[in-house]
Design an enzyme around this catalytic site. Structure first.
Site, PDB file in Angstrom:
ATOM      1  N   ARG A   1      -8.392  -0.737   4.644  1.00  0.00           N
ATOM      2  CA  ARG A   1      -7.580   0.285   3.971  1.00  0.00           C
ATOM      3  C   ARG A   1      -6.228  -0.303   3.579  1.00  0.00           C
ATOM      4  O   ARG A   1      -5.631   0.111   2.595  1.00  0.00           O
ATOM      5  CB  ARG A   1      -7.346   1.484   4.885  1.00  0.00           C
ATOM      6  CG  ARG A   1      -8.582   2.245   5.228  1.00  0.00           C
ATOM      7  CD  ARG A   1      -8.255   3.529   5.914  1.00  0.00           C
ATOM      8  NE  ARG A   1      -7.277   4.294   5.144  1.00  0.00           N
ATOM      9  CZ  ARG A   1      -6.782   5.457   5.538  1.00  0.00           C
ATOM     10  NH1 ARG A   1      -7.147   5.977   6.695  1.00  0.00           N
ATOM     11  NH2 ARG A   1      -5.916   6.112   4.795  1.00  0.00           N
TER      12      ARG A   1
ATOM     13  N   LYS B   1       0.843  -1.209   0.000  1.00  0.00           N
ATOM     14  CA  LYS B   1       0.000   0.000   0.000  1.00  0.00           C
ATOM     15  C   LYS B   1       0.876   1.257   0.000  1.00  0.00           C
ATOM     16  O   LYS B   1       0.649   2.170  -0.785  1.00  0.00           O
ATOM     17  CB  LYS B   1      -0.889   0.025   1.233  1.00  0.00           C
ATOM     18  CG  LYS B   1      -1.566   1.370   1.506  1.00  0.00           C
ATOM     19  CD  LYS B   1      -2.451   1.373   2.730  1.00  0.00           C
ATOM     20  CE  LYS B   1      -1.712   1.666   3.995  1.00  0.00           C
ATOM     21  NZ  LYS B   1      -1.394   3.095   4.247  1.00  0.00           N
ATOM     22  N   ASN B   2       1.881   1.284   0.852  1.00  0.00           N
ATOM     23  CA  ASN B   2       2.661   2.518   1.024  1.00  0.00           C
ATOM     24  C   ASN B   2       3.696   2.729  -0.067  1.00  0.00           C
ATOM     25  O   ASN B   2       4.413   3.728  -0.052  1.00  0.00           O
ATOM     26  CB  ASN B   2       3.317   2.538   2.414  1.00  0.00           C
ATOM     27  CG  ASN B   2       2.272   2.705   3.502  1.00  0.00           C
ATOM     28  OD1 ASN B   2       1.101   2.990   3.212  1.00  0.00           O
ATOM     29  ND2 ASN B   2       2.656   2.491   4.747  1.00  0.00           N
TER      30      ASN B   2
ATOM     31  N   ASP C   1       4.745   0.970  11.888  1.00  0.00           N
ATOM     32  CA  ASP C   1       3.554   0.275  11.369  1.00  0.00           C
ATOM     33  C   ASP C   1       3.466  -1.168  11.847  1.00  0.00           C
ATOM     34  O   ASP C   1       2.467  -1.833  11.594  1.00  0.00           O
ATOM     35  CB  ASP C   1       3.536   0.306   9.837  1.00  0.00           C
ATOM     36  CG  ASP C   1       3.322   1.706   9.322  1.00  0.00           C
ATOM     37  OD1 ASP C   1       3.507   1.935   8.111  1.00  0.00           O
ATOM     38  OD2 ASP C   1       2.999   2.593  10.135  1.00  0.00           O
TER      39      ASP C   1
ATOM     40  N   CYS D   1      -5.168  12.889  12.422  1.00  0.00           N
ATOM     41  CA  CYS D   1      -5.737  11.545  12.248  1.00  0.00           C
ATOM     42  C   CYS D   1      -5.592  10.838  13.597  1.00  0.00           C
ATOM     43  O   CYS D   1      -5.009  11.361  14.537  1.00  0.00           O
ATOM     44  CB  CYS D   1      -5.070  10.812  11.108  1.00  0.00           C
ATOM     45  SG  CYS D   1      -3.641   9.858  11.548  1.00  0.00           S
TER      46      CYS D   1
ATOM     47  N   ARG E   1       0.237  14.789  12.565  1.00  0.00           N
ATOM     48  CA  ARG E   1       0.776  14.516  11.228  1.00  0.00           C
ATOM     49  C   ARG E   1       0.761  15.760  10.327  1.00  0.00           C
ATOM     50  O   ARG E   1       0.165  15.773   9.255  1.00  0.00           O
ATOM     51  CB  ARG E   1       0.016  13.367  10.581  1.00  0.00           C
ATOM     52  CG  ARG E   1       0.121  12.092  11.395  1.00  0.00           C
ATOM     53  CD  ARG E   1      -0.576  10.933  10.787  1.00  0.00           C
ATOM     54  NE  ARG E   1       0.181  10.397   9.644  1.00  0.00           N
ATOM     55  CZ  ARG E   1      -0.280   9.370   8.906  1.00  0.00           C
ATOM     56  NH1 ARG E   1      -1.453   8.839   9.171  1.00  0.00           N
ATOM     57  NH2 ARG E   1       0.444   8.924   7.884  1.00  0.00           N
TER      58      ARG E   1
HETATM   59  C1  EPZ Z   1       4.094   7.152   5.982  1.00  0.00           C
HETATM   60  O1  EPZ Z   1       3.299   8.179   6.548  1.00  0.00           O
HETATM   61  C2  EPZ Z   1       3.196   5.913   5.928  1.00  0.00           C
HETATM   62  N1  EPZ Z   1       2.041   6.170   5.066  1.00  0.00           N
HETATM   63  C3  EPZ Z   1       2.711   5.555   7.341  1.00  0.00           C
HETATM   64  O2  EPZ Z   1       1.956   4.343   7.256  1.00  0.00           O
HETATM   65  C4  EPZ Z   1       3.948   5.291   8.214  1.00  0.00           C
HETATM   66  O3  EPZ Z   1       3.526   5.026   9.528  1.00  0.00           O
HETATM   67  C5  EPZ Z   1       4.864   6.523   8.194  1.00  0.00           C
HETATM   68  O4  EPZ Z   1       5.221   6.849   6.830  1.00  0.00           O
HETATM   69  C6  EPZ Z   1       6.146   6.293   8.979  1.00  0.00           C
HETATM   70  O5  EPZ Z   1       6.838   5.200   8.452  1.00  0.00           O
HETATM   71  C7  EPZ Z   1       2.206   6.082   3.730  1.00  0.00           C
HETATM   72  O6  EPZ Z   1       3.290   5.821   3.227  1.00  0.00           O
HETATM   73  C8  EPZ Z   1       0.987   6.328   2.893  1.00  0.00           C
HETATM   74  P1  EPZ Z   1       6.094  10.682   8.044  1.00  0.00           P
HETATM   75  P2  EPZ Z   1       3.856   9.721   6.536  1.00  0.00           P
HETATM   76  O7  EPZ Z   1       5.930  11.898   7.214  1.00  0.00           O
HETATM   77  O8  EPZ Z   1       4.581   9.970   5.276  1.00  0.00           O
HETATM   78  C9  EPZ Z   1       6.049  13.967  11.460  1.00  0.00           C
HETATM   79  C10 EPZ Z   1       0.177   2.884   7.671  1.00  0.00           C
HETATM   80  O9  EPZ Z   1      -0.266   2.372   8.715  1.00  0.00           O
HETATM   81  N2  EPZ Z   1       6.032  14.934  10.356  1.00  0.00           N
HETATM   82  O10 EPZ Z   1       7.366   9.897   7.945  1.00  0.00           O
HETATM   83  O11 EPZ Z   1       2.720  10.591   6.896  1.00  0.00           O
HETATM   84  C11 EPZ Z   1       4.723  13.226  11.565  1.00  0.00           C
HETATM   85  O12 EPZ Z   1       3.801  13.966  12.329  1.00  0.00           O
HETATM   86  C12 EPZ Z   1       0.567   4.351   7.651  1.00  0.00           C
HETATM   87  O13 EPZ Z   1       0.360   2.265   6.593  1.00  0.00           O
HETATM   88  C13 EPZ Z   1       6.084  16.290  10.633  1.00  0.00           C
HETATM   89  O14 EPZ Z   1       6.126  16.689  11.778  1.00  0.00           O
HETATM   90  O15 EPZ Z   1       4.894   9.664   7.753  1.00  0.00           O
HETATM   91  C14 EPZ Z   1       5.118  11.939  12.235  1.00  0.00           C
HETATM   92  O16 EPZ Z   1       5.168  12.142  13.634  1.00  0.00           O
HETATM   93  C15 EPZ Z   1       0.325   5.036   9.002  1.00  0.00           C
HETATM   94  N3  EPZ Z   1       6.060  17.182   9.598  1.00  0.00           N
HETATM   95  C16 EPZ Z   1       6.534  11.680  11.712  1.00  0.00           C
HETATM   96  O17 EPZ Z   1       6.998  12.941  11.190  1.00  0.00           O
HETATM   97  C17 EPZ Z   1       5.996  16.778   8.290  1.00  0.00           C
HETATM   98  O18 EPZ Z   1       5.986  17.636   7.381  1.00  0.00           O
HETATM   99  C18 EPZ Z   1       6.593  10.633  10.605  1.00  0.00           C
HETATM  100  O19 EPZ Z   1       5.774  11.083   9.551  1.00  0.00           O
HETATM  101  C19 EPZ Z   1       5.938  15.395   8.023  1.00  0.00           C
HETATM  102  C20 EPZ Z   1       5.971  14.481   9.060  1.00  0.00           C
END
Ligand code: EPZ
Length: 418
Positions: A396, A22-23, A304, A116, A121
């Protein structure tokens, strides 16, 4: 809405095949916006989020066709450069259209995703990176309005190795004028898949999988056909199912190279893992050893898989600690596990789990995607019946998980919620 009815106590035995990730597929579908014509992606899992992404692309004027695990995306008639709140609210990955729309059309209007279940996020790091490439970003009425003359290559260091932020910047930089250097980039395998996909379209990206990614912008990218990588989280979830039920399961088509941290922790529980190419044979006899987990960006232990490991530790032979360092609210499954008799104490981002012999079946509620998988695992080893409501969260990210678990001996049924 559907729910699961799970009768616990069965040992799982047999083979199960892992689907496409998915990701990985969601950013690939967004990257199709970087080119004009028909992109074809194979090994696509039949998930709600994939269908939502098809809806989003169609709302912009693209045409999509998704059948038999292949999705066709034709962007020839693209005419709208917006991602509406209704779709972004359903699926945060919608914000990944920002980079490609800016790169190809010099404009994008995308709803801010909002919070969420697992955390705030924000996407501030995405936006700062796009500004570094020359985008003008305005926030109006809950929408990001981004414009640019022509994105120009630049160096940008992420404050945090954000997966989505790295993906947005790679896609934006792919058609930039000049070279872009991303420092402290996320290293997840799904980012490598995205870079390989864009390079197959004629892009010039190197260093994906490391924290330093160099993107040489090109004039044009051509449509391609590409098969998405398999899902390391689905794979880990099925290995956990084999361990928690003290079974013997061959999990086929795992992206083993991207699972080192997870496989190491599984082995620490006492599970026997035999790796045969991309297949992992998991066998579990005797007590599940308690282990400590600290989630981290890749190549650390993936957040995850945190909820699934908490289910496993709920029936381990001793005390475990889980530290969630990536998201600030990813313990929603704790209260549901407690309803099943789990002994878990939470303090901030740390949970201490005192393993028990068995859990007790109970009616529980899925709150987010991976929490749902955790409850399925717990239900498989509970005494009696577990009813898991709101499994649309699970759908999902897992394609008909009950149809994969049933042949292994799991007593799990999907029923319509009256
Ligand atoms: C991706 O989300 C995945 N989703 C998530 O999987 C996964 O948990 C996550 O990466 C971490 O590995 C998809 O790929 C569609 P991040 P993403 O940006 O890109 C903070 C699942 O269950 N952050 O690496 O949203 C954020 O708040 C889902 O399949 C900022 O502060 O993750 C979080 O605490 C859930 N500012 C941390 O970084 C930003 O601009 C990691 O977020 C971006 C992120």
């Amino acid at each position: 809405m559907d729910k699961f009815i799970v009768f616990g106590g069965n040992r799982l035995e047999g083979e199960v095949e892992v689907n496409g990730a998915k990701n990985a597929v969601l950013p690939l579908m967004c990257a199709a916006l970087l080119t004009r014509g028909e992109t074809i992606i194979d090994n696509v899992p039949n998930l709600r989020d994939v269908r939502t992404m098809c809806q989003l692309l169609e709302s912009m004027g693209a045409s999509t066709h998704f059948e038999n695990r292949t999705v066709h995306i034709d962007t020839s008639a693209l005419e709208k450069f917006e991602a509406d709140y209704e779709l972004v609210r359903k699926m945060r990955a919608s914000v990944l259209v920002l980079g490609p729309l800016l790169a190809r059309y010099n404009k994008a209007k995308v709803s801010l995703p909002g919070g969420c279940a697992i955390g705030a996020r924000p996407i501030d790091l995405h936006l700062r990176g796009l500004e570094a490439l020359g985008a003008n970003i305005d926030l109006k009425g809950g929408y990001i309005e981004a414009t640019c003359e022509q994105l120009t290559g630049a160096s940008y260091r992420f404050d945090y190795p954000t997966v989505g932020g790295t993906e947005n910047l790679i896609m934006a930089a792919a058609l930039c004028k000049g070279r872009t250097i991303l420092e402290n980039a996320a290293r997840e395998p799904e980012i490598v898949d995205l870079a390989n996909f864009i390079n197959a379209m004629g892009g010039n990206i190197s260093g994906a999988g490391s924290d330093l990614i160099v993107i040489e912008g090109v004039e044009e990218l051509k449509p391609t056909r590409y098969s998405v990588m398999s899902d390391r989280i689905e794979a880990g979830t099925f290995i956990a199912a084999g361990i928690i039920t003290k079974g013997e399961v061959l999990v086929k088509n795992c992206p083993v190279d991207g699972m080192k941290a997870v496989l190491e922790r599984f082995r620490a529980t006492g599970a026997q893992l035999t790796i045969q190419g991309n297949d992992v044979l998991v066998k579990m006899e005797g007590p599940i050893q308690p282990i400590d987990i600290r989630t981290q960006p890749h190549p650390g232990f993936p957040t995850d898989m945190q909820a699934q490991m908490m289910a496993l530790m709920s029936v381990a032979d001793g005390r475990s600690a889980i530290s969630e360092t990536v998201f600030e609210n990813r313990f929603m499954h704790v209260s549901e596990l407690r309803r099943m008799g789990a002994d878990i104490i939470c303090e901030g981002s740390m949970a201490v789990i005192r393993g028990k012999e068995r859990l007790e079946g109970a009616p529980v509620m899925a709150t987010d995607l991976r929490a749902s998988a955790c409850l399925v695992l717990a239900g498989l080893v509970s005494r009696g019946v577990t009813e898991i409501r709101r499994i649309y969260h699970l759908d999902r990210g897992y394609e008909r998980i009950e149809e994969k678990l049933q042949p292994l001996g799991a007593k799990i049924q999907r029923v319509a919620e009256s």
